[in-house]
Design a protein around this motif. Structure first.
Motif, PDB file in Angstrom:
ATOM      1  N   HIS A 105      28.499  37.664  34.277  1.00 17.33           N
ATOM      2  CA  HIS A 105      29.326  37.759  35.480  1.00 17.33           C
ATOM      3  C   HIS A 105      30.804  37.888  35.109  1.00 17.33           C
ATOM      4  N   ARG A 151      28.429  38.579  45.130  1.00 24.57           N
ATOM      5  CA  ARG A 151      27.886  37.424  44.431  1.00 24.57           C
ATOM      6  C   ARG A 151      27.957  36.170  45.302  1.00 24.57           C
ATOM      7  N   HIS A 279      20.561  36.910  31.284  1.00 22.48           N
ATOM      8  CA  HIS A 279      19.883  38.163  31.631  1.00 22.48           C
ATOM      9  C   HIS A 279      20.910  39.130  32.205  1.00 22.48           C
ATOM     10  N   ASP A 281      21.660  41.644  34.692  1.00 21.82           N
ATOM     11  CA  ASP A 281      21.086  42.158  35.929  1.00 21.82           C
ATOM     12  C   ASP A 281      21.707  43.503  36.285  1.00 21.82           C
ATOM     13  N   SER A 284      25.399  43.475  37.939  1.00 28.80           N
ATOM     14  CA  SER A 284      26.507  43.278  36.995  1.00 28.80           C
ATOM     15  C   SER A 284      26.718  44.519  36.135  1.00 28.80           C
TER      16      SER A 284
END
Length: 313
Positions: A105, A151, A279, A281, A284
């Motif tokens: 993030h 988010r 992970h 995603d 992102s």
């Protein structure tokens, strides 16, 4: 002579790539050092003071070994402003934020640093930029804002999460720090700029690190990867990485070598997978690609080639 110059340029390019790879580990290593809200490790305040103290001790040794003279009077102001941005505010705000958000993030937010640095160079140093550059800068900021809002909405809220505001502050701090540090780079040399920044912070960073050193149950709860993360951000992210990066810019050419920065947010995501078990995603990755695209296009619209100040990592 031409062959020697070409070989030096190639070496400079790969030194720049090496420096960029080293900096790409900074966000995951910081998260490794601080831990998360659910599994806290070292305090973000201690991480900030500790990394600065470690870099300061290494810098002091380098300055003494090279018998570097004291900065001139006119160099103190930009050095102290660079210290404020790059040695204090950027590490602290990033460490506080990474307690609450993943490194993947954070990599999306900090991808806008090259554009933010160029904006500060235009404002502080009165460099003129084309309209296309400013539109790209606004688009990059807008993408980061939309990403943060999405988010927050996915987590049941609307608006900016506190961690995103901290990351935005970290981006601004690092950007103005790079600009002011670059003001004295032609006179002091790149290595001595980062060394003087860290050494000047040592009278505050070392006592604070010793005072904030974890004790008792807090110390027992800290696992070795957290200490490894702290050592990395102090010895590499804040010190030795700059040696390779700035030398690469000098030998390989600032405009050519600086383009490798476009890979940095993606490498930060990649390193977060084995180091933190995170992970990557699709959201992102998609927004990171979009932000990096605005940086790339913004560079193409940018005016005359700028020195290191607009290209620092």
């Amino acid at each position: 002579m031409a062959a020697h110059t070409a070989a030096r340029q190639r070496l400079g390019f790969w030194l720049g790539v090496f420096g960029m790879v080293l900096f790409s580990v900074t966000v995951p290593a910081t998260r490794l050092a601080t831990g998360s809200d659910a599994d806290p490790q070292l305090s973000p305040w201690f991480v900030t003071a500790g990394r600065a103290a470690l870099a300061g001790l290494l810098s002091l040794a380098f300055l003494l070994w090279t018998r570097s003279p004291w900065p001139a009077r006119h160099q103190w102001r930009p050095l102290l402003l660079a210290l404020l941005g790059n040695v204090l505010l950027w590490p602290l705000l990033a460490a506080l934020a990474l307690r609450s958000v993943t490194a993947v993030h954070a990599a999306v937010i900090v991808a806008v640093i090259p554009l933010a640095t160029a904006v500060f160079a235009a404002v502080v140093l009165h460099e003129r930029e084309r309209l296309g550059f400013w539109l790209c800068a606004l688009l990059g900021v807008a993408l980061v804002v939309v990403f943060s809002l999405i988010r927050a909405g996915a987590e049941g809220g609307f608006g900016f999460a506190a961690a995103d505001l901290l990351l935005a502050g970290a981006v601004l701090a690092s950007s103005f720090g790079y600009v002011y540090g670059a003001q004295v780079t032609p006179e002091l040399g790149a290595e001595r700029v980062i060394c003087w920044m860290c050494a000047l912070a040592l009278p505050a960073s070392l006592p604070l690190a010793l005072w904030l050193w974890p004790e008792g149950p807090a110390l027992a709860a800290v696992r070795w990867p957290a200490w490894a993360g702290l050592v990395y951000v102090g010895a590499v992210s804040m010190w030795s990485g700059f040696f390779a990066w700035f030398r690469g810019l000098q030998w390989g050419g600032t405009m050519r070598v600086s383009q490798v920065l476009l890979l940095q947010p993606f490498l930060a995501m990649v390193f977060a997978v084995p180091l933190l078990g995170e992970h990557i995603d699709a959201l992102s990755l998609g927004f990171a690609l979009a932000v990096v695209a605005t940086v790339f296009v913004g560079r193409r619209f940018s005016g005359a080639a700028r020195p290191v100040r607009a290209e620092a990592p």
